[in-house]
Design a protein around this motif. Structure first.
Motif, mmCIF file in Angstrom:
data_model
loop_
_atom_site.group_PDB
_atom_site.id
_atom_site.type_symbol
_atom_site.label_atom_id
_atom_site.label_comp_id
_atom_site.label_asym_id
_atom_site.label_seq_id
_atom_site.Cartn_x
_atom_site.Cartn_y
_atom_site.Cartn_z
ATOM 1 N N ASP A 61 3.745 6.700 -3.991
ATOM 2 C CA ASP A 61 3.000 5.107 -3.463
ATOM 3 C C ASP A 61 2.763 4.143 -4.132
ATOM 4 O O ASP A 61 3.065 4.218 -5.563
ATOM 5 C CB ASP A 61 2.009 5.810 -3.343
ATOM 6 N N LEU A 62 3.434 2.866 -3.552
ATOM 7 C CA LEU A 62 3.558 1.927 -4.344
ATOM 8 C C LEU A 62 1.882 1.439 -4.853
ATOM 9 O O LEU A 62 2.103 0.916 -6.431
ATOM 10 C CB LEU A 62 3.340 0.461 -3.434
ATOM 11 N N ASP A 63 0.371 2.115 -5.076
ATOM 12 C CA ASP A 63 -0.275 1.422 -5.210
ATOM 13 C C ASP A 63 -1.685 2.772 -6.360
ATOM 14 O O ASP A 63 -2.467 2.621 -6.489
ATOM 15 C CB ASP A 63 -1.560 1.395 -4.250
ATOM 16 N N MET A 64 -0.678 3.432 -6.734
ATOM 17 C CA MET A 64 -0.851 5.424 -7.514
ATOM 18 C C MET A 64 -1.196 4.673 -8.989
ATOM 19 O O MET A 64 0.107 3.938 -9.084
ATOM 20 C CB MET A 64 -0.511 6.485 -7.453
ATOM 21 N N PRO A 65 -1.487 5.634 -9.853
ATOM 22 C CA PRO A 65 -1.986 5.518 -11.350
ATOM 23 C C PRO A 65 -1.064 5.374 -11.463
ATOM 24 O O PRO A 65 0.080 6.422 -11.478
ATOM 25 C CB PRO A 65 -2.751 6.378 -11.781
ATOM 26 N N GLY A 66 -0.297 4.108 -13.234
ATOM 27 C CA GLY A 66 0.659 4.769 -13.336
ATOM 28 C C GLY A 66 2.068 3.371 -12.674
ATOM 29 O O GLY A 66 3.114 3.501 -13.553
ATOM 30 N N MET A 67 1.886 3.327 -11.552
ATOM 31 C CA MET A 67 3.258 2.335 -10.606
ATOM 32 C C MET A 67 3.542 1.056 -11.184
ATOM 33 O O MET A 67 4.265 0.264 -11.384
ATOM 34 C CB MET A 67 2.648 2.279 -9.695
ATOM 35 N N ASN A 68 2.507 0.520 -11.757
ATOM 36 C CA ASN A 68 2.514 -0.683 -12.149
ATOM 37 C C ASN A 68 3.163 -1.765 -11.687
ATOM 38 O O ASN A 68 4.469 -2.250 -11.855
ATOM 39 C CB ASN A 68 2.582 -0.985 -13.391
ATOM 40 N N GLY A 69 2.660 -1.358 -9.814
ATOM 41 C CA GLY A 69 3.303 -2.571 -9.178
ATOM 42 C C GLY A 69 5.118 -1.642 -9.222
ATOM 43 O O GLY A 69 4.960 -0.154 -8.111
ATOM 44 N N ILE A 70 6.428 -3.009 -8.566
ATOM 45 C CA ILE A 70 7.161 -2.241 -8.712
ATOM 46 C C ILE A 70 7.871 -1.410 -9.676
ATOM 47 O O ILE A 70 9.040 -0.466 -9.488
ATOM 48 C CB ILE A 70 8.401 -2.770 -7.745
ATOM 49 N N THR A 71 7.393 -1.561 -10.600
ATOM 50 C CA THR A 71 8.067 -0.961 -12.447
ATOM 51 C C THR A 71 8.427 0.259 -11.622
ATOM 52 O O THR A 71 9.100 0.970 -11.951
ATOM 53 C CB THR A 71 6.833 -1.680 -13.034
#
Length: 213
Positions: A61-71
């Motif tokens: 999921d793009l917006d879940m915790p830990g994603m930091n955007g596309i990173t």
């Protein structure tokens, strides 16, 4: 049931919405050729990949915790042993789509898709395909009558690009423009090179993202 000779397609889906995870897991696990696992955030997903992976397909999921955007997509790609990782989201920007593909992502899965469509998309990406919903490629933009000042493309390449955006194959483009199919392929290759795109789909997305047409 899956035969002993055929291993199920192993899917890992990471999302911070419990209902989304439950829906995906329930649906996919009821299909005979899928085995689904879930994670509530990126860190848990990466731990599962390390412990049980690589998975045949990972959706993050793009917006879940830990994603930091596309990173977060890059991290998942690094950990999944070269196997596909795609983005799960609702309404991504053109920039997100182009960046995800540029990083080597398997594509974009919209949460608004029907479950039947989801099955086909997952099979396609798990087998090595790159999927982007047509509505993300064909977003309306103002037409241009001449080459944009920020475009590295020639007028002919802009014409070919516009037809690529309509989903036309090389043969149809050639027929419409009075060009040999080999010439169209040459133009497509040049367009991709100038836009830094890996394929025709990404070329269209990059062009739209840069307001080239």
């Amino acid at each position: 049931m899956t035969s002993p000779q055929t291993k199920p397609t192993r899917i890992l889906i990471a999302d911070d919405h419990a209902m989304v995870l439950e829906m995906f897991e329930q649906f996919l696990s009821n299909l005979p050729d899928f085995e689904a696992q879930t994670a509530p955030d990126l860190e848990t997903a990466l731990d599962k990949i390390d412990a049980e992976g690589p998975f045949d397909l990972v959706l993050v999921d793009l917006d879940m915790p830990g994603m930091n955007g596309i990173t977060g997509l890059s991290k998942a790609l690094e950990r999944n042993g070269g196997k596909p990782v795609g983005i799960l989201t609702s309404n991504p920007t053109a920039h997100v789509v182009s960046e995800a593909l540029a990083l080597g992502g398997a594509g974009i899965v919209l949460k608004t898709e029907s479950l039947k469509s989801l099955t086909n998309e997952i099979r396609f990406m798990a087998s090595g395909g790159r999927y982007v919903p047509v509505e993300l490629i064909d977003r309306p933009r103002a037409k241009v009558s001449k080459v944009s000042s920020n475009s590295p493309l020639s007028e002919r390449e802009m014409t070919v690009l516009a037809l690529l955006a309509q989903g036309q194959p090389n043969r149809e483009i050639g027929t419409e423009l009075g060009l040999a199919e080999a010439t169209v392929k040459m133009h497509v290759k040049s367009i991709c090179a100038k836009l830094g795109a890996n394929n025709r789909t990404q070329a269209v997305i990059v062009a739209r993202d840069r307001n080239i047409f």
